[in-house]
Motif scaffolding. Sequence first.
Motif, PDB file in Angstrom:
ATOM      1  N   ALA A   1      58.408  -4.505  39.198  1.00  0.00           N
ATOM      2  CA  ALA A   1      58.030  -5.884  39.505  1.00  0.00           C
ATOM      3  C   ALA A   1      58.934  -6.463  40.588  1.00  0.00           C
ATOM      4  O   ALA A   1      58.466  -7.164  41.492  1.00  0.00           O
ATOM      5  N   ARG A   2      60.238  -6.154  40.505  1.00  0.00           N
ATOM      6  CA  ARG A   2      61.165  -6.644  41.533  1.00  0.00           C
ATOM      7  C   ARG A   2      60.836  -6.075  42.900  1.00  0.00           C
ATOM      8  O   ARG A   2      60.834  -6.790  43.906  1.00  0.00           O
ATOM      9  N   THR A   3      60.530  -4.755  42.975  1.00  0.00           N
ATOM     10  CA  THR A   3      60.222  -4.150  44.270  1.00  0.00           C
ATOM     11  C   THR A   3      58.927  -4.714  44.843  1.00  0.00           C
ATOM     12  O   THR A   3      58.843  -4.990  46.041  1.00  0.00           O
ATOM     13  N   VAL A   4      57.926  -4.922  43.993  1.00  0.00           N
ATOM     14  CA  VAL A   4      56.660  -5.495  44.462  1.00  0.00           C
ATOM     15  C   VAL A   4      56.884  -6.915  44.957  1.00  0.00           C
ATOM     16  O   VAL A   4      56.335  -7.318  45.995  1.00  0.00           O
ATOM     17  N   LEU A   5      57.708  -7.667  44.241  1.00  0.00           N
ATOM     18  CA  LEU A   5      58.003  -9.032  44.655  1.00  0.00           C
ATOM     19  C   LEU A   5      58.699  -9.054  46.012  1.00  0.00           C
ATOM     20  O   LEU A   5      58.379  -9.866  46.881  1.00  0.00           O
ATOM     21  N   LYS A   6      59.647  -8.125  46.212  1.00  0.00           N
ATOM     22  CA  LYS A   6      60.332  -8.049  47.505  1.00  0.00           C
ATOM     23  C   LYS A   6      59.350  -7.716  48.622  1.00  0.00           C
ATOM     24  O   LYS A   6      59.397  -8.300  49.704  1.00  0.00           O
TER      25      LYS A   6
ATOM     26  N   GLU B   1      57.315 -10.752  49.400  1.00  0.00           N
ATOM     27  CA  GLU B   1      58.100 -11.739  50.149  1.00  0.00           C
ATOM     28  C   GLU B   1      58.275 -11.306  51.593  1.00  0.00           C
ATOM     29  O   GLU B   1      58.141 -12.110  52.512  1.00  0.00           O
ATOM     30  N   ASP B   2      58.570 -10.025  51.812  1.00  0.00           N
ATOM     31  CA  ASP B   2      58.739  -9.527  53.175  1.00  0.00           C
ATOM     32  C   ASP B   2      57.445  -9.638  53.965  1.00  0.00           C
ATOM     33  O   ASP B   2      57.441 -10.040  55.126  1.00  0.00           O
ATOM     34  N   SER B   3      56.323  -9.283  53.342  1.00  0.00           N
ATOM     35  CA  SER B   3      55.048  -9.337  54.055  1.00  0.00           C
ATOM     36  C   SER B   3      54.673 -10.778  54.374  1.00  0.00           C
ATOM     37  O   SER B   3      54.166 -11.070  55.453  1.00  0.00           O
ATOM     38  N   THR B   4      54.940 -11.712  53.463  1.00  0.00           N
ATOM     39  CA  THR B   4      54.631 -13.109  53.760  1.00  0.00           C
ATOM     40  C   THR B   4      55.540 -13.641  54.851  1.00  0.00           C
ATOM     41  O   THR B   4      55.109 -14.424  55.681  1.00  0.00           O
ATOM     42  N   LYS B   5      56.806 -13.191  54.866  1.00  0.00           N
ATOM     43  CA  LYS B   5      57.715 -13.613  55.933  1.00  0.00           C
ATOM     44  C   LYS B   5      57.222 -13.104  57.275  1.00  0.00           C
ATOM     45  O   LYS B   5      57.242 -13.813  58.274  1.00  0.00           O
ATOM     46  N   LYS B   6      56.767 -11.842  57.302  1.00  0.00           N
ATOM     47  CA  LYS B   6      56.265 -11.270  58.552  1.00  0.00           C
ATOM     48  C   LYS B   6      55.027 -12.008  59.019  1.00  0.00           C
ATOM     49  O   LYS B   6      54.882 -12.316  60.192  1.00  0.00           O
ATOM     50  N   VAL B   7      54.122 -12.314  58.092  1.00  0.00           N
ATOM     51  CA  VAL B   7      52.883 -13.005  58.452  1.00  0.00           C
ATOM     52  C   VAL B   7      53.199 -14.399  58.964  1.00  0.00           C
ATOM     53  O   VAL B   7      52.671 -14.824  59.987  1.00  0.00           O
ATOM     54  N   THR B   8      54.077 -15.113  58.284  1.00  0.00           N
ATOM     55  CA  THR B   8      54.396 -16.464  58.736  1.00  0.00           C
ATOM     56  C   THR B   8      55.135 -16.430  60.065  1.00  0.00           C
ATOM     57  O   THR B   8      54.918 -17.287  60.912  1.00  0.00           O
ATOM     58  N   ALA B   9      55.997 -15.435  60.257  1.00  0.00           N
ATOM     59  CA  ALA B   9      56.698 -15.322  61.535  1.00  0.00           C
ATOM     60  C   ALA B   9      55.713 -15.028  62.648  1.00  0.00           C
ATOM     61  O   ALA B   9      55.810 -15.585  63.746  1.00  0.00           O
TER      62      ALA B   9
END
Length: 149
Positions: A69-74, A77-85
Amino acid sequence: MKTKKAKGRSSDKASRHHQPQQLIAKAAAAEKLAEAARKHWRVLKMEQKQARKAFKQAKKAAKLARKDARTVLKLLEDSTKKVTAAKKAKRLKPKPILPKKSVIRKRAIRVDADQSIVRSKIPAAIPPAVLAMTPEMISATRPSPSVVE
């Protein structure tokens, strides 16, 4: 004072002492009870062992599930950061103003065989007198850049 006499109680004392067959029967019953208790204790012991094993497996599975669950959450979060960036970059980046494609298209023509410069089509704004000049006439009017005086 009168004392009471015992009335046939001597036979009762004899009945209190058990016969050997009765003693053997009681011992056999006690052994059966002890064996049943041992069996029950072994069953309880095996159940306890299985319960401990199941608990350890469940604990390990829960630990792995939390880790996943922690790895999926990370990753999320990384994919949403990339998309927003990427969205921010698209929003902040000004789009270059380019002329229409019809204006950009030009044909390349070689002027001379010894020159490796490719020039575009000659515009119509140049007077015909200038166009009539040959390369020899142009080189005679203009000094060569390689010759230094």
